[in-house]
Design a protein around this motif. Structure first.
Motif, mmCIF file in Angstrom:
data_model
loop_
_atom_site.group_PDB
_atom_site.id
_atom_site.type_symbol
_atom_site.label_atom_id
_atom_site.label_comp_id
_atom_site.label_asym_id
_atom_site.label_seq_id
_atom_site.Cartn_x
_atom_site.Cartn_y
_atom_site.Cartn_z
ATOM 1 N N LYS B 62 1.729 -1.637 13.998
ATOM 2 C CA LYS B 62 2.238 -3.009 13.881
ATOM 3 C C LYS B 62 3.704 -2.998 13.455
ATOM 4 N N GLY B 63 4.536 -3.657 14.253
ATOM 5 C CA GLY B 63 5.955 -3.759 13.928
ATOM 6 C C GLY B 63 6.797 -2.646 14.510
ATOM 7 N N GLU B 64 6.169 -1.753 15.274
ATOM 8 C CA GLU B 64 6.914 -0.607 15.803
ATOM 9 C C GLU B 64 8.070 -1.068 16.694
ATOM 10 N N SER B 65 7.813 -2.100 17.509
ATOM 11 C CA SER B 65 8.904 -2.563 18.375
ATOM 12 C C SER B 65 9.682 -3.720 17.753
ATOM 13 N N SER B 66 9.015 -4.522 16.927
ATOM 14 C CA SER B 66 9.672 -5.716 16.371
ATOM 15 C C SER B 66 10.290 -5.476 14.997
ATOM 16 N N GLY B 67 9.866 -4.426 14.306
ATOM 17 C CA GLY B 67 10.302 -4.214 12.921
ATOM 18 C C GLY B 67 9.488 -5.023 11.921
ATOM 19 N N HIS B 68 8.575 -5.852 12.429
ATOM 20 C CA HIS B 68 7.795 -6.713 11.540
ATOM 21 C C HIS B 68 6.527 -5.971 11.102
ATOM 22 N N VAL B 69 6.719 -5.026 10.218
ATOM 23 C CA VAL B 69 5.632 -4.135 9.807
ATOM 24 C C VAL B 69 4.753 -4.783 8.735
ATOM 25 N N GLN B 70 3.585 -4.178 8.550
ATOM 26 C CA GLN B 70 2.662 -4.589 7.482
ATOM 27 C C GLN B 70 2.444 -3.397 6.558
ATOM 28 N N LYS B 71 2.911 -3.537 5.337
ATOM 29 C CA LYS B 71 2.672 -2.499 4.331
ATOM 30 C C LYS B 71 1.297 -2.740 3.720
ATOM 31 N N LEU B 72 0.500 -1.700 3.639
ATOM 32 C CA LEU B 72 -0.856 -1.842 3.104
ATOM 33 C C LEU B 72 -0.833 -1.959 1.583
ATOM 34 N N VAL B 73 -1.495 -2.986 1.066
ATOM 35 C CA VAL B 73 -1.630 -3.166 -0.384
ATOM 36 C C VAL B 73 -3.051 -2.824 -0.833
ATOM 37 N N ASP B 74 -4.041 -3.266 -0.079
ATOM 38 C CA ASP B 74 -5.427 -2.899 -0.392
ATOM 39 C C ASP B 74 -6.232 -2.913 0.902
ATOM 40 N N PHE B 75 -7.217 -2.029 0.962
ATOM 41 C CA PHE B 75 -8.051 -1.866 2.150
ATOM 42 C C PHE B 75 -9.489 -2.140 1.712
ATOM 43 N N ARG B 76 -10.082 -3.200 2.235
ATOM 44 C CA ARG B 76 -11.437 -3.571 1.808
ATOM 45 C C ARG B 76 -12.394 -3.630 2.995
ATOM 46 N N VAL B 77 -13.641 -3.347 2.705
ATOM 47 C CA VAL B 77 -14.697 -3.358 3.715
ATOM 48 C C VAL B 77 -15.758 -4.349 3.258
ATOM 49 N N ASP B 78 -16.378 -5.027 4.212
ATOM 50 C CA ASP B 78 -17.353 -6.048 3.807
ATOM 51 C C ASP B 78 -18.731 -5.441 3.535
ATOM 52 N N CYS B 79 -19.664 -6.312 3.147
ATOM 53 C CA CYS B 79 -20.967 -5.895 2.627
ATOM 54 C C CYS B 79 -21.773 -5.056 3.604
ATOM 55 N N ASP B 80 -21.632 -5.309 4.893
ATOM 56 C CA ASP B 80 -22.373 -4.483 5.850
ATOM 57 C C ASP B 80 -21.462 -3.550 6.645
ATOM 58 N N GLY B 81 -20.234 -3.408 6.183
ATOM 59 C CA GLY B 81 -19.348 -2.375 6.709
ATOM 60 C C GLY B 81 -18.806 -2.633 8.099
ATOM 61 N N GLN B 90 3.633 -8.427 4.552
ATOM 62 C CA GLN B 90 4.166 -8.597 5.902
ATOM 63 C C GLN B 90 5.684 -8.720 5.858
ATOM 64 N N THR B 91 6.360 -7.886 6.612
ATOM 65 C CA THR B 91 7.797 -8.076 6.839
ATOM 66 C C THR B 91 7.962 -9.049 8.000
ATOM 67 N N GLY B 92 8.800 -10.064 7.826
ATOM 68 C CA GLY B 92 9.045 -11.016 8.910
ATOM 69 C C GLY B 92 7.814 -11.832 9.244
ATOM 70 N N VAL B 93 7.437 -11.841 10.511
ATOM 71 C CA VAL B 93 6.313 -12.665 10.956
ATOM 72 C C VAL B 93 5.220 -11.788 11.555
ATOM 73 N N ALA B 94 3.980 -12.290 11.479
ATOM 74 C CA ALA B 94 2.851 -11.503 11.998
ATOM 75 C C ALA B 94 2.574 -11.781 13.468
ATOM 76 N N CYS B 95 2.888 -12.980 13.939
ATOM 77 C CA CYS B 95 2.432 -13.389 15.279
ATOM 78 C C CYS B 95 3.469 -13.069 16.349
ATOM 79 N N HIS B 96 2.985 -12.638 17.501
ATOM 80 C CA HIS B 96 3.880 -12.285 18.606
ATOM 81 C C HIS B 96 4.616 -13.497 19.171
ATOM 82 N N THR B 97 4.159 -14.711 18.793
ATOM 83 C CA THR B 97 4.864 -15.923 19.235
ATOM 84 C C THR B 97 6.055 -16.226 18.334
ATOM 85 N N GLY B 98 6.204 -15.465 17.240
ATOM 86 C CA GLY B 98 7.294 -15.696 16.299
ATOM 87 C C GLY B 98 6.915 -16.617 15.156
#
Lengths: 133, 133
Positions: B62-81, B90-98
């Motif tokens: 994510k962000g490789e071409s746009s520079g809008h990367v997501q740094k991981l803060v926490d990684f969680r899994v739900d009750c049934d995995g 999030q750096t900048g924006v998450a959506c490809h529409t801007g």
């Protein structure tokens, strides 16, 4: 009139779309489940969240057995129409384990850790051990 | 050591699991995408979110071409995995529409409404029109 809205949703080959439930005021992500077109229609018309249970192959009116219902506050669709975000007002707890949300396992430094306590025992919720749907 | 963690995730028949990205401090749900085992491993090891692009059938840093990367803060899994919740910065924006997040279409009273503005033009992000992955 919901037919127009349904056309904006990209259901997968099984006729399903993932739906994220988020508590509308706190921002807490509560759970993720699946909807088919009937579940979407019922949710929009009733104002109470209804999913599709893949394990039971039936409509799953959240909270029907536990009383822990989700009142719909806003219904949002993502940019390519293949994920739904439900802003809800959760009564009680969202998770079948009795925790407030389903994302209570954290992965860090190569280990997993449970980061939330059970608030209501599944037996108290369902009168029997937990069943995810 | 991540092999133990991978065993706690229920990948689907295609070897994928849905991953929700949430801004860690504001609680904003940014997007939902998919991960395979390699994407999970890379994300945990690098601390930067990497998905699996179903359309390109390739790892999607994510962000490789746009520079809008997501740094991981926490990684969680739900009750049934079978669902992941990524708390990210999030750096900048998450959506490809801007837009800042992907869930900018609201369904209400039988109509859909766009509720968020474009913050960065896709041409500025990618040097070409928007491509979702």
């Amino acid at each position: 009139m919901n037919a127009d809205l349904l056309r904006q949703i990209s259901f997968d080959k099984a006729g399903l779309v993932p739906a994220i439930a988020q508590q509308h005021d706190s921002g807490e992500v509560l759970m993720m489940a699946w909807m088919n077109a009937d579940a979407v229609t019922e949710t929009l018309e009733s104002g109470r969240v209804c999913y599709w249970s893949r394990s039971r192959a039936a409509l799953w009116r959240k909270g029907e057995s536990s009383g822990h219902v989700q009142k719909l506050v806003d219904f949002r669709v993502d940019c390519d129409g293949d994920t739904i975000l439900l802003l809800v007002d959760q009564t009680g707890v969202a998770c079948h384990t009795g925790r407030h949300n389903c994302f209570f396992t954290s992965f860090k430094d190569g280990k997993s850790e449970v980061i939330a306590d059970v608030m209501v025992s599944p037996e108290d919720m369902y009168g029997k051990p937990a069943d995810p749907s």
